[in-house]
Design an enzyme around this catalytic site. Structure first.
Site, PDB file in Angstrom:
ATOM      1  N   ASP A  50       3.675  -5.415   2.367  1.00 28.01           N
ATOM      2  CA  ASP A  50       2.390  -4.880   2.817  1.00 28.01           C
ATOM      3  C   ASP A  50       2.465  -3.381   3.143  1.00 28.01           C
ATOM      4  OD1 ASP A  50      -0.286  -4.926   3.426  1.00 28.01           O
ATOM      5  OD2 ASP A  50      -0.126  -6.230   5.162  1.00 28.01           O
ATOM      6  N   ASP A  51       2.846  -3.036   4.357  1.00 30.24           N
ATOM      7  CA  ASP A  51       3.030  -1.647   4.791  1.00 30.24           C
ATOM      8  C   ASP A  51       4.386  -1.597   5.490  1.00 30.24           C
ATOM      9  OD1 ASP A  51       0.174  -0.515   4.305  1.00 30.24           O
ATOM     10  OD2 ASP A  51      -0.160  -2.343   5.472  1.00 30.24           O
ATOM     11  N   HIS A  60      -8.023  -8.732  -0.716  1.00 26.56           N
ATOM     12  CA  HIS A  60      -7.522  -9.131   0.598  1.00 26.56           C
ATOM     13  C   HIS A  60      -8.493 -10.145   1.211  1.00 26.56           C
ATOM     14  CE1 HIS A  60      -4.980  -5.666   0.100  1.00 26.56           C
ATOM     15  NE2 HIS A  60      -4.538  -5.671   1.343  1.00 26.56           N
ATOM     16  N   HIS A  64       0.866  -1.184   0.000  1.00 27.63           N
ATOM     17  CA  HIS A  64       0.000   0.000   0.000  1.00 27.63           C
ATOM     18  C   HIS A  64       0.900   1.229   0.000  1.00 27.63           C
ATOM     19  CE1 HIS A  64      -3.566  -2.449   1.149  1.00 27.63           C
ATOM     20  NE2 HIS A  64      -2.623  -3.202   1.691  1.00 27.63           N
ATOM     21  N   GLU A  96      -6.611 -13.105   6.155  1.00 29.77           N
ATOM     22  CA  GLU A  96      -5.576 -12.517   7.007  1.00 29.77           C
ATOM     23  C   GLU A  96      -6.140 -12.443   8.427  1.00 29.77           C
ATOM     24  OE1 GLU A  96      -2.910  -8.418   7.407  1.00 29.77           O
ATOM     25  OE2 GLU A  96      -4.863  -8.363   6.427  1.00 29.77           O
TER      26      GLU A  96
END
Length: 328
Positions: A275-276, A194, A18, A197
């Protein structure tokens, strides 16, 4: 006992990042000085501070709110891409959120234009290729996600090649969002979502049933259902796996418990992403190194993971061929 492989020289590709979540604390603090903003609530020193997923989203949105112009987003994209190019990444896809652009007071044209400028700058300096995936934010509701899909389907920039959905996975039912994915698919966009998770295998199954994606963001909770793992393998759905993120969010207690290797050995196509990254003290380079250390992968095995990512990338055939050529 053999020494763990140093993965520095391995060519890498990242499918799940992201862009607002890729802003380092130092970059966000510089932006805070620019806009005279206080970030002490979510940054301490050079570290993001949060204790659960809800606080993480607050920190994410707080950092994102400090990118307010086309130039800010060019700086963000260039900085992230040059950082991972230095780790030998040759390709990346970034999740881009029009909802964050609107919140920052940016037009879509300025948002995509700024990101594209940063992508072009990074390609010129390092050779890295990048594409954008527009994401709808699940917890903003089906109407907002459909609006994001219609925007993506209009192809507002040639570097936009995919559509996905991010946000709070436990909000609503996947079926509520199926129309958005139909709109994007009909426009020829690559599809990812997504799932699996923070929610379990039922989330993955619903995504496969209602969205029919070629890729799943995360998908790791599928390991709890043997038949579902087999279905993913049989259908050739690619998982965008982010082990560092999963550990940081306590999806699994430690790397030895993480199912990446078990999924791979079960025939599932798996890739590695961050991811981040600064929120989870990670990077695509660290993800590859963790995999090598945890499961003893050698250079050909790690390169095969990169090959899987490039084969699953939302790019044209010529770009894919050029990227695959860099692995030989």
């Amino acid at each position: 006992m053999t020494e763990p492989l140093d993965t520095t020289a391995i060519r890498k590709a990242e499918l799940h990042c992201h862009i607002e979540g890729a802003a380092s604390p130092s970059l966000v603090k510089a932006q805070a000085r620019k806009y005279d903003a206080d970030v002490s609530g979510f940054i301490s020193g050079d570290t993001y501070v949060w204790s659960d997923f809800t606080e993480f989203l607050t920190a994410y949105d707080g950092a994102a709110s400090l990118f307010r112009t086309e130039e800010d987003y060019a700086l963000l994209a260039r900085t992230y891409l040059e950082e991972i190019a230095a780790e030998n990444a040759i390709y990346a896809e970034i999740f881009v959120s029009p909802d964050h652009a609107v919140a920052a007071g940016l037009s879509n044209a300025a948002y995509f234009g700024g990101l594209a400028e940063g992508i072009a700058q990074a390609k010129a300096s390092s050779g890295i290729e990048c594409r954008m995936i527009i994401v709808g934010i699940r917890h903003l509701g089906a109407e907002k996600v459909e609006a994001a899909a219609r925007l993506a389907a209009a192809r507002p920039h040639p570097l936009i090649t995919g559509f996905g959905m991010a946000g709070e996975e436990r909000f609503g039912q996947v079926a509520d969002f199926a129309r958005a994915f139909d709109i994007a698919r009909d426009a020829g966009l690559g599809i990812t979502i997504h799932a699996g998770e923070l929610a379990g295998p039922e989330s993955v199954r619903a995504a496969l049933d209602h969205v029919r994606p070629s890729r799943l963001g995360h998908g790791v909770r599928a390991i709890e259902d043997t038949a579902l793992v087999q279905r993913i393998a049989d259908e050739g759905v690619v998982l965008e796996v982010c082990p560092g993120s999963n550990l940081a969010l306590n999806v699994f207690p430690d790397i030895s418990s993480h199912p990446f290797d078990r999924l791979r050995r079960a025939g599932v196509k798996v890739t590695l992403s961050s991811d981040d990254p600064p929120h989870f003290a990670s990077s695509v380079g660290r993800e590859y190194q963790m995999a090598a250390d945890a499961w003893g992968y050698d250079a050909p095995e790690l390169t095969e993971i990169t090959r899987t990512a490039i084969e699953a990338a939302f790019v044209d055939a010529q770009t894919r061929a050029n990227l695959l050529g860099q692995l030989d």
